[in-house]
Design a protein around this motif. Structure first.
Motif, mmCIF file in Angstrom:
data_model
loop_
_atom_site.group_PDB
_atom_site.id
_atom_site.type_symbol
_atom_site.label_atom_id
_atom_site.label_comp_id
_atom_site.label_asym_id
_atom_site.label_seq_id
_atom_site.Cartn_x
_atom_site.Cartn_y
_atom_site.Cartn_z
ATOM 1 N N ILE A 1 0.723 -1.383 0.016
ATOM 2 C CA ILE A 1 -0.094 0.426 -0.200
ATOM 3 C C ILE A 1 0.994 2.009 -0.100
ATOM 4 C CG2 ILE A 1 -0.690 0.479 2.498
ATOM 5 C CD1 ILE A 1 -3.129 0.442 0.264
ATOM 6 N N ARG A 2 1.803 1.490 0.835
ATOM 7 C CA ARG A 2 2.988 2.464 0.721
ATOM 8 C C ARG A 2 4.119 1.735 0.829
ATOM 9 N NH1 ARG A 2 -1.537 3.002 4.339
ATOM 10 N NH2 ARG A 2 0.228 1.506 5.587
ATOM 11 N N PHE B 1 -5.082 7.501 -5.401
ATOM 12 C CA PHE B 1 -3.089 6.647 -4.560
ATOM 13 C C PHE B 1 -2.649 5.685 -4.571
ATOM 14 C CE2 PHE B 1 -6.717 8.401 -1.838
ATOM 15 C CZ PHE B 1 -6.983 6.825 -1.433
ATOM 16 N N CYS B 2 -4.255 4.677 -5.221
ATOM 17 C CA CYS B 2 -4.130 3.208 -4.011
ATOM 18 C C CYS B 2 -4.006 1.906 -4.975
ATOM 19 C CB CYS B 2 -5.823 3.383 -3.851
ATOM 20 S SG CYS B 2 -5.556 1.712 -2.705
ATOM 21 N N PRO C 1 -13.032 5.399 6.249
ATOM 22 C CA PRO C 1 -11.495 6.599 5.305
ATOM 23 C C PRO C 1 -12.437 7.529 5.327
ATOM 24 C CG PRO C 1 -11.432 3.990 5.603
ATOM 25 C CD PRO C 1 -12.778 4.124 5.276
ATOM 26 N N GLN D 1 -10.221 10.107 4.154
ATOM 27 C CA GLN D 1 -8.541 10.599 3.760
ATOM 28 C C GLN D 1 -7.808 11.845 3.557
ATOM 29 O OE1 GLN D 1 -7.225 7.666 2.653
ATOM 30 N NE2 GLN D 1 -8.547 6.091 2.699
ATOM 31 N N ASP E 1 -9.000 6.838 8.199
ATOM 32 C CA ASP E 1 -7.880 7.051 7.173
ATOM 33 C C ASP E 1 -7.710 8.152 6.701
ATOM 34 O OD1 ASP E 1 -7.864 4.173 7.996
ATOM 35 O OD2 ASP E 1 -7.810 3.452 5.742
ATOM 36 N N PHE E 2 -6.557 8.532 6.632
ATOM 37 C CA PHE E 2 -5.908 10.253 6.272
ATOM 38 C C PHE E 2 -4.987 9.971 5.360
ATOM 39 C CE2 PHE E 2 -8.959 11.377 10.132
ATOM 40 C CZ PHE E 2 -9.501 11.938 9.196
ATOM 41 N N ILE E 3 -4.822 11.258 4.870
ATOM 42 C CA ILE E 3 -3.700 10.886 3.825
ATOM 43 C C ILE E 3 -3.179 12.139 4.072
ATOM 44 C CG2 ILE E 3 -2.364 11.038 1.600
ATOM 45 C CD1 ILE E 3 -4.141 8.534 0.687
ATOM 46 N N PHE F 1 -1.339 8.683 6.958
ATOM 47 C CA PHE F 1 0.015 8.658 6.520
ATOM 48 C C PHE F 1 0.192 9.773 5.719
ATOM 49 C CE2 PHE F 1 -3.323 4.511 6.646
ATOM 50 C CZ PHE F 1 -3.228 4.407 7.459
ATOM 51 N N LYS F 2 1.392 9.510 5.324
ATOM 52 C CA LYS F 2 2.038 10.706 4.243
ATOM 53 C C LYS F 2 1.328 9.581 3.129
ATOM 54 C CE LYS F 2 6.168 10.116 6.095
ATOM 55 N NZ LYS F 2 7.492 10.393 6.148
ATOM 56 N N TYR F 3 1.582 11.252 2.463
ATOM 57 C CA TYR F 3 1.532 10.488 0.924
ATOM 58 C C TYR F 3 2.351 9.677 0.283
ATOM 59 C CZ TYR F 3 0.903 9.867 -3.919
ATOM 60 O OH TYR F 3 0.803 10.021 -5.478
ATOM 61 N N SER F 4 2.521 8.513 -0.021
ATOM 62 C CA SER F 4 3.464 7.643 -1.008
ATOM 63 C C SER F 4 3.425 7.108 -2.012
ATOM 64 C CB SER F 4 3.783 6.887 -0.246
ATOM 65 O OG SER F 4 4.355 6.004 -0.712
ATOM 66 N N ARG G 1 2.862 6.049 -5.495
ATOM 67 C CA ARG G 1 2.820 5.105 -6.162
ATOM 68 C C ARG G 1 3.207 4.316 -7.389
ATOM 69 N NH1 ARG G 1 5.423 2.167 -3.152
ATOM 70 N NH2 ARG G 1 4.883 0.527 -3.194
HETATM 71 N N1 5AD Z 1 -0.037 6.849 0.217
HETATM 72 C C1 5AD Z 1 -0.476 7.094 1.360
HETATM 73 N N2 5AD Z 1 -1.043 6.661 1.975
HETATM 74 C C2 5AD Z 1 -1.823 5.505 1.617
HETATM 75 N N3 5AD Z 1 -3.194 4.753 1.863
HETATM 76 C C3 5AD Z 1 -3.509 4.170 0.194
HETATM 77 N N4 5AD Z 1 -2.618 4.239 -0.670
HETATM 78 C C4 5AD Z 1 -2.116 5.147 -0.523
HETATM 79 C C5 5AD Z 1 -0.616 6.085 -0.289
HETATM 80 N N5 5AD Z 1 -0.291 5.624 -2.431
HETATM 81 C C6 5AD Z 1 -3.733 4.733 2.647
HETATM 82 C C7 5AD Z 1 -5.689 4.964 2.460
HETATM 83 C C8 5AD Z 1 -6.133 4.042 3.327
HETATM 84 C C9 5AD Z 1 -4.697 3.097 3.857
HETATM 85 C C10 5AD Z 1 -5.352 1.772 3.786
HETATM 86 O O1 5AD Z 1 -3.840 3.345 3.182
HETATM 87 O O2 5AD Z 1 -5.748 5.707 3.711
HETATM 88 O O3 5AD Z 1 -7.132 3.965 3.472
#
Ligand code: 5AD
Ligand code: SF4
Length: 461
Positions: free
Chosen positions: A52-53, A171-172, A273, A275, A313-315, A344-347, A349
């Protein structure tokens, strides 16, 4: 070589992987493998991975480094240690894993676990990679756990009802690693839940990447929603508590709201979530809802279940996120008053649309926003926990605590509750008076005058 082979399985990431790891263990048990908690004793190590990250994926490669040492040591002792990589990293990276880590024997994607015994046999002649989405349903081929195994795993259990995701948030990786949304037929889910409760399980959590998009075939030939499924599952004898995760705000339909109104066993807690709180960012994420839409869903659920506790969940630092966008996220945290949340910090992918955007947020900004967000979430979590002090909550006792004579259970809101209580209460739902609130759990005491509840008698606010 000993007659009984041993398998060590390590799970990363979501509950889906925990469930899958168990089903792999059950299927390998049929082949004579016993589970071990010690990798150094194992003949087969399976890493069930998460993609996921970026950090989650990198963890797998560092663990593989440690496994290589074990493999060399086993070879020096005249044993063959096989290493398998399963899950979303396996699905996403396939052959690349064997190139980067040549001591890996098997790479198996999440839809092919039922083929593990065959893959292990084939791997005797060299590495095997299996990442297709096969046409047969893996659930039809995975072995069921024996009642003694179910009991040893505890009084709570996950059951997969749905896999995959068609939402394509930008993002996923999930739509790529887990594939399109597929729902299991209701009859199979009902049979699996009945097997679990017959063996002593008391709490069932229905799981799926997008669980409330469930649209499985019902025994009546119609397509069932999650609301219908929850209602039917709640009627299975022994189902004292019911939960489901993870949900998408867009898929909270009338039947799900009705389920929260009508089903006593359905716990008043939901992971939903969001986000981000910014409509601009939500649109860029392709979430297909606004902040106001989300708040309306929360409102509807609270109107039928006033004590509903929400987690999310938050990004932070999604491409293009401004300080103003981030402040909108802080505002939604205050509006909902979450009981807890992951952030989470945006990662970026590889292969997902947002990864290619040129307006990536600088790392120091992500770090700073994450800290501010976590502080805000934490203050709401503490307030939520603090208002439980003095209340009487029904607690499902799950296991022994760290202190002698102590049991740990969960409140309806999923908070861990530590209580001095006899071990005979494991698997029972008992009214507990919450006497103190710690940083991670509640502390309670059993009042001898209080009755044991057979059905959760949750206090409504
Ligand atoms: N970067 C950061 N967080 C992410 N999530 C999913 N993809 C990413 C990403 N690219 C987080 C989302 C999701 C949780 C399972 O992981 O918040 O709900
Ligand atoms: Fe990923 Fe979005 Fe699907 Fe959740 S809903 S699994 S975040 S694509």
């Amino acid at each position: 070589m000993s007659a009984i082979r041993k398998v060590y399985i390590k799970s990363y990431g979501c509950q889906m992987n925990v469930y899958d790891s168990r089903r792999m263990a059950d299927t390998l048990a049929r082949e004579g493998f016993a589970e071990t908690q010690l990798p150094e004793d194992a003949d087969l190590v399976i890493l069930n991975t998460c993609h996921i990250r970026e950090k989650a994926a990198e963890k797998v490669y560092s663990e593989l480094g440690r496994m290589r040492v074990l493999k060399t040591k086993a070879a020096a002792d005249g044993r063959r240690l096989m290493i398998a990589v399963a899950g979303c990293v396996a699905q996403a990276e396939g052959e690349e894993i064997v190139r980067r880590a040549p001591m890996v024997d098997v790479v198996v994607g999440s839809q092919s676990y039922h083929r593990l015994p065959d893959l292990i046999t084939r791997a005797a002649h060299g590495p095997v990679v299996e990442t297709e989405f096969p046409i047969e349903d893996k659930f039809d081929h995975l072995a069921d756990p024996a009642p003694s195994v179910i009991r040893a795993r505890g009084v709570t259990a996950f059951v997969t009802v749905q896999e995959g995701c068609d939402k394509f948030c930008t993002f996923c990786v999930v739509p790529y690693t887990r594939g399109a949304e597929v729902s299991r037929p209701a009859a199979k889910i009902i049979a699996e839940v009945a097997r679990l409760t017959d063996a002593g399980v008391r709490e069932i959590t229905l799981i799926g990447q997008n669980v409330n998009a469930y649209h499985g075939q019902g025994p009546d030939g119609r397509t069932w929603t999650l609301g219908t499924l929850l209602s039917r599952v709640s009627e299975i004898p022994g189902v004292e508590r019911l939960r489901y995760t993870t949900s998408h705000p867009r898929d909270v339909d009338d039947s799900l709201i009705a389920a929260h109104r009508d089903i006593a066993a359905l716990m008043p807690q939901l992971h939903l979530p969001v986000q981000s709180g910014s409509d601009r960012i939500l649109a860029a994420m392709n979430r297909r809802h606004t902040g106001a839409d989300y708040l309306r869903v929360i409102e509807r659920l609270r109107s039928v279940r006033p004590d509903m506790a929400f987690t999310s969940d938050f990004i932070v630092g999604f491409p293009g996120e401004s300080e103003q966008d981030f402040c909108d996220t802080l505002r939604i945290v205050d509006d909902v008053r979450y009981a807890a949340a992951f952030s989470f910090k945006y990662s970026a992918r590889p292969g997902t649309p947002a990864a290619d955007r040129i307006d990536q947020v600088a790392e120091p900004d992500k770090i700073e926003r994450l800290a501010r967000l976590q502080e805000r979430i934490e203050s709401h979590r503490q307030s939520f926990n603090a208002q439980c002090r003095g209340k009487i909550l029904p607690v499902l006792f799950e296991r022994h605590g760290r202190l002698p004579g102590q049991l740990v259970g969960r409140s309806p809101y999923l908070q861990p509750v530590q209580t001095m209580a006899p071990r005979s209460l494991i698997g029972e739902i008992v009214d507990v008076e919450i006497t103190a609130v710690g940083s991670n759990s509640l502390f309670g005491s059993l009042d001898p005058g209080l009755n044991r509840t057979t059905r959760p008698a949750v206090q409504r606010a």
